[in-house]
Design an enzyme around this catalytic site. Structure first.
Site, short mmCIF file in Angstrom:
data_model
loop_
_atom_site.label_atom_id
_atom_site.label_comp_id
_atom_site.label_asym_id
_atom_site.label_seq_id
_atom_site.Cartn_x
_atom_site.Cartn_y
_atom_site.Cartn_z
N LYS A 263 -1.67 2.88 16.24
CA LYS A 263 -3.12 2.35 16.32
C LYS A 263 -3.68 1.86 17.50
O LYS A 263 -3.65 2.87 18.34
CB LYS A 263 -2.71 0.83 15.35
N HIS B 270 -7.05 5.86 7.16
CA HIS B 270 -6.11 4.53 6.95
C HIS B 270 -6.99 3.60 6.40
O HIS B 270 -8.36 3.46 6.58
CB HIS B 270 -5.77 4.37 8.44
N GLY C 229 1.53 -4.64 8.15
CA GLY C 229 1.49 -5.58 9.14
C GLY C 229 1.81 -6.81 8.76
O GLY C 229 1.45 -8.05 9.44
N GLU D 248 0.08 3.64 1.47
CA GLU D 248 0.25 2.41 2.43
C GLU D 248 -0.29 1.07 1.33
O GLU D 248 -1.76 1.09 1.42
CB GLU D 248 -0.43 2.65 3.68
N GLU E 228 -7.34 0.58 7.59
CA GLU E 228 -8.17 -0.19 8.69
C GLU E 228 -9.43 0.42 8.94
O GLU E 228 -10.43 -0.17 9.19
CB GLU E 228 -7.25 -0.38 9.95
N ASN F 99 2.26 5.59 13.78
CA ASN F 99 0.95 5.30 13.90
C ASN F 99 0.94 4.07 14.96
O ASN F 99 1.18 2.93 14.84
CB ASN F 99 0.32 4.68 12.68
N SER G 213 4.84 -2.33 6.69
CA SER G 213 6.21 -2.95 7.18
C SER G 213 7.60 -2.18 6.98
O SER G 213 8.61 -2.92 6.62
CB SER G 213 6.32 -4.14 6.58
P1 13P Z 1 2.92 -1.71 9.63
O1 13P Z 1 4.34 -0.58 9.80
O2 13P Z 1 2.79 -2.26 11.14
O3 13P Z 1 3.04 -2.42 8.36
O4 13P Z 1 1.99 -0.63 9.62
C1 13P Z 1 1.85 0.26 8.67
C2 13P Z 1 0.74 1.16 8.89
O5 13P Z 1 -0.36 0.74 8.68
C3 13P Z 1 0.98 2.49 9.24
O6 13P Z 1 -0.29 3.69 9.28
#
Ligand code: 13P
Length: 248
Positions: A12, A95, A171, A165, A97, A10, A211
């Site tokens: 983002k 997601h 992150g 997740e 976010e 992803n 992560s």
């Molecule tokens: P990270 O791997 O940067 O923690 O992000 C995970 C994520 O949100 C994937 O959709």
């Protein structure tokens, strides 16, 4: 029950057409021998260029959202038809976010997921609890609600990919331990069994995200209920290939 492993990135809101093309060009030879399914979910505007860059490789391109209407007055949104026109196969839905910053709810997740399936896009439906919810012993309750509402009315659940997740692991560099991830994903599968029947639930692929990186991917992927990963930060570099090759 053999479920094909599925590693998805992803991106983002990262990368440009130039840097994205460069990364995919570097990844292509590195993922040649991979046995798993591979996708990179990229910003919408980069889709045409990344589909072109990934051509002839195992990397398929996905989107990070899809609107539920076929077309209409939805400024800033993108339809399933538009995604399909460029060869998109996967779409991330719900997601954390998007839930946190863009008003995504379990109801809109449900509408988007149904629209994706109607259009033969594979939805990667994200679920997960916050740190507060985990510490308050509410993880299962939150996941149950996200799954019940988010997946309501789905005819064939085996066409859906779930990404677990935990919000506190995204992150932050704080990965769930192998045991925590396995335990929670096993709960998700049990809940899917109640909603859609155990036989179907055993066919659903469930990814871990948060992560996940080149160092911890092996341990996570060795867990019996973990069928893949949804990778954020580590999908922006060639580390992504190391994760894709977790079994080597
Ligand atoms: P990270 O791997 O940067 O923690 O992000 C995970 C994520 O949100 C994937 O959709």
């Amino acid at each position: 029950m053999a479920r094909k492993a599925f590693i998805a990135g992803n991106w983002k809101m990262n990368m440009t057409a130039e840097s994205g093309k460069q990364l995919i060009t570097e990844l292509k030879p590195l993922v040649k021998g991979a046995k798993c399914e591979i996708a990179l979910c990229v910003p919408a505007i980069l889709i045409p260029a990344m589909v072109k860059a990934a051509k002839g490789s195992k990397i398929k391109i996905g989107a990070q959202n899809v609107h539920f209407a076929k077309s209409g007055a939805y400024t800033g949104e993108i339809s399933a038809d538009m995604l399909k026109e460029y060869g998109v196969k996967y779409v991330i839905i719900g997601h954390s976010e998007r839930r946190q910053y863009f008003g995504e709810t379990d109801e809109t997740v449900n509408k988007r997921t149904l629209a994706a399936l109607e259009n033969e896009l594979t939805p990667i439906v994200c679920v997960g609890e916050t740190l507060e919810e985990r510490e308050g012993n509410k993880t299962e309750k939150v996941l149950a609600r996200q799954l019940e509402t988010g997946l309501n009315g789905i005819e064939d659940i085996t066409k859906v990919v779930i990404a677990y997740e935990p919000v506190w692991a995204i992150g932050t560099g704080k990965t769930a331990t192998d045991g925590q991830a396995q335990e929670t994903i096993a709960y998700i599968r049990k809940k899917l069994g109640k909603l859609f029947g155990v036989r179907n639930a055993n066919k659903v692929r469930i990814q871990y995200g948060g992560s996940m990186n080149a160092n911890n991917c092996k341990g996570l992927m060795a867990q019996p209920d973990i069928d893949g990963g949804l990778i954020g930060g580590a999908s922006l570099k060639t580390d992504f290939a190391t994760i894709v090759n977790y079994d080597k």
